[in-house]
Enzyme design. Structure first.
Site, PDB file in Angstrom:
ATOM      1  N   GLU A   1       0.846  -1.210   0.000  1.00  0.00           N
ATOM      2  CA  GLU A   1       0.000   0.000   0.000  1.00  0.00           C
ATOM      3  C   GLU A   1       0.877   1.256   0.000  1.00  0.00           C
ATOM      4  O   GLU A   1       0.630   2.215  -0.729  1.00  0.00           O
ATOM      5  CB  GLU A   1      -0.895  -0.023   1.247  1.00  0.00           C
ATOM      6  CG  GLU A   1      -1.693   1.236   1.518  1.00  0.00           C
ATOM      7  CD  GLU A   1      -2.964   1.291   0.710  1.00  0.00           C
ATOM      8  OE1 GLU A   1      -2.878   1.122  -0.525  1.00  0.00           O
ATOM      9  OE2 GLU A   1      -4.034   1.515   1.304  1.00  0.00           O
TER      10      GLU A   1
ATOM     11  N   THR B   1      -5.091   8.683  -4.152  1.00  0.00           N
ATOM     12  CA  THR B   1      -4.914   8.865  -2.705  1.00  0.00           C
ATOM     13  C   THR B   1      -3.733   9.792  -2.406  1.00  0.00           C
ATOM     14  O   THR B   1      -3.821  10.662  -1.525  1.00  0.00           O
ATOM     15  CB  THR B   1      -4.707   7.497  -2.025  1.00  0.00           C
ATOM     16  OG1 THR B   1      -5.869   6.714  -2.256  1.00  0.00           O
ATOM     17  CG2 THR B   1      -4.487   7.628  -0.536  1.00  0.00           C
TER      18      THR B   1
HETATM   19  N1  HSE Z   1      -6.902   6.847   5.230  1.00  0.00           N
HETATM   20  C1  HSE Z   1      -6.530   6.931   3.854  1.00  0.00           C
HETATM   21  C2  HSE Z   1      -6.853   8.323   3.356  1.00  0.00           C
HETATM   22  C3  HSE Z   1      -7.294   5.892   3.074  1.00  0.00           C
HETATM   23  O1  HSE Z   1      -7.982   8.760   3.570  1.00  0.00           O
HETATM   24  O2  HSE Z   1      -5.984   8.961   2.778  1.00  0.00           O
HETATM   25  C4  HSE Z   1      -7.043   5.919   1.593  1.00  0.00           C
HETATM   26  O3  HSE Z   1      -7.999   5.093   0.947  1.00  0.00           O
END
Ligand code: HSE
Length: 312
Positions: A133, A186
């Site tokens: 990830e 992201t």
């Molecule tokens: N917690 C992460 C974000 C999850 O919101 O950036 C990404 O899917």
């Protein structure tokens, strides 16, 4: 030893409004399928097939989320030279906020672990999937990976040490999810976030987060309803998602237990009671995008309680 394993790794909804980077849940569908196969004619891990990615994923294991995660695991157990072919069958959209890269990383490490005898627990595999990830979005966070691996709703007390805890899921809790087909990566959605949080917002967010957990433990749907709220991240990211507040208001008026951005977006989720409510609401949320000529996927339904599993 078996010579081939096929696994299903579910999509996930991260953050759950009040738990940025520390809460996530697994969905029944969609999810990725990963196949790991012994190949005595080769040395080391090779990506032998990728489907459903529209030609976008790298085939080099050092740059591919699934390949990277599986390779780190193989190195750690001293099997990096073992000939293994990895097939990645993407069954969910990219940049959707549904944990696409996490599902691929989880599927890859789990498939390889099963291929080699399955002696590693899901907890053993967790750090390697999180590395995959991180390869994708630059940050070491487990709020998509851990639910995809373990299933259910998962709390990550600390991302560095991967202190994770599966939480109880009230029987009636379902989730409506829509994915408007706008791509948000992201990495970029993280880069726009302010690095500081006003004290007032920190107080509200921690109150809601603690209360949400209490609601899960006590099956208290009213408490869950009061707690699924995000005063920190949602206001910053909602600007990137057209019609977000229209969709949220439809969810609120329909009696949803809360509605917010799924992960880094653009997918939007709403907690519901029962499968029918989730199904009807997801359709109404999706209609907002259809009416504006924006293609949208609907993934309403149940929370996945088992996480990644072998399917062949
Ligand atoms: N917690 C992460 C974000 C999850 O919101 O950036 C990404 O899917």
């Amino acid at each position: 030893m078996i010579d081939s394993v096929k696994v299903f790794a579910p999509a996930s909804v991260a953050n759950l409004a009040c738990g940025f980077d520390v809460l996530g849940l697994a969905l029944e569908s969609p999810g990725d399928e990963i196949i790991a196969r012994l190949n005595p004619t080769r040395i080391g891990l090779t990506i032998s097939a990728i489907t459903g990615d529209e030609g976008r994923l790298p085939w080099d294991i050092e740059f591919n989320t699934a390949g990277y995660a599986a390779h780190r695991f193989l190195e750690a157990i001293g099997q990096a030279n073992l000939g293994i072919d990895l097939e990645i069958h993407k069954k969910m959209p990219f940049g959707s906020g549904l944990g696409s890269s996490a599902a691929s990383a989880v599927g890859a490490v789990y498939a390889v672990g099963q291929l080699l005898g399955g002696e590693w627990s899901k907890k053993d595999l967790l750090p390697f999937a999180v590395l995959g990830e991180q390869q994708a979005d630059g940050a070491y966070h487990a709020d998509n990976v851990a639910p995809s691996l373990f299933g259910g709703i998962v709390l990550i007390r600390d991302n560095q040490t991967l202190d994770v805890l599966q939480l109880p899921v009230p029987g009636d809790l379902t989730v409506a999810v829509i994915h408007p087909q706008i791509e948000i990566l992201t990495k970029e959605a993280r880069s726009i976030l302010s690095s500081s949080v006003p004290l007032r917002d920190m107080i509200l967010q921690t109150g809601n987060m603690g209360s949400f957990l209490a609601g899960l433990y006590t099956n208290d749907y009213d408490r869950i309803h009061r707690s699924v709220m995000d005063v920190v991240i949602e206001p910053q990211r909602a600007k990137q998602i057209p019609h977000f507040y229209t969709v949220k208001s439809i969810a609120e008026k329909s009696g949803a237990l809360g509605c917010s951005i799924s992960g880094s977006g653009p997918s939007i989720f709403a907690f519901c009671r029962g499968p029918e409510h989730a199904e009807q609401l997801a359709q109404r949320m999706a209609d907002v995008y259809s009416a504006h000529g924006i293609a949208v996927d609907v993934f309403s339904g149940s929370i996945n309680h088992v996480g990644v599993q072998t399917i062949g």
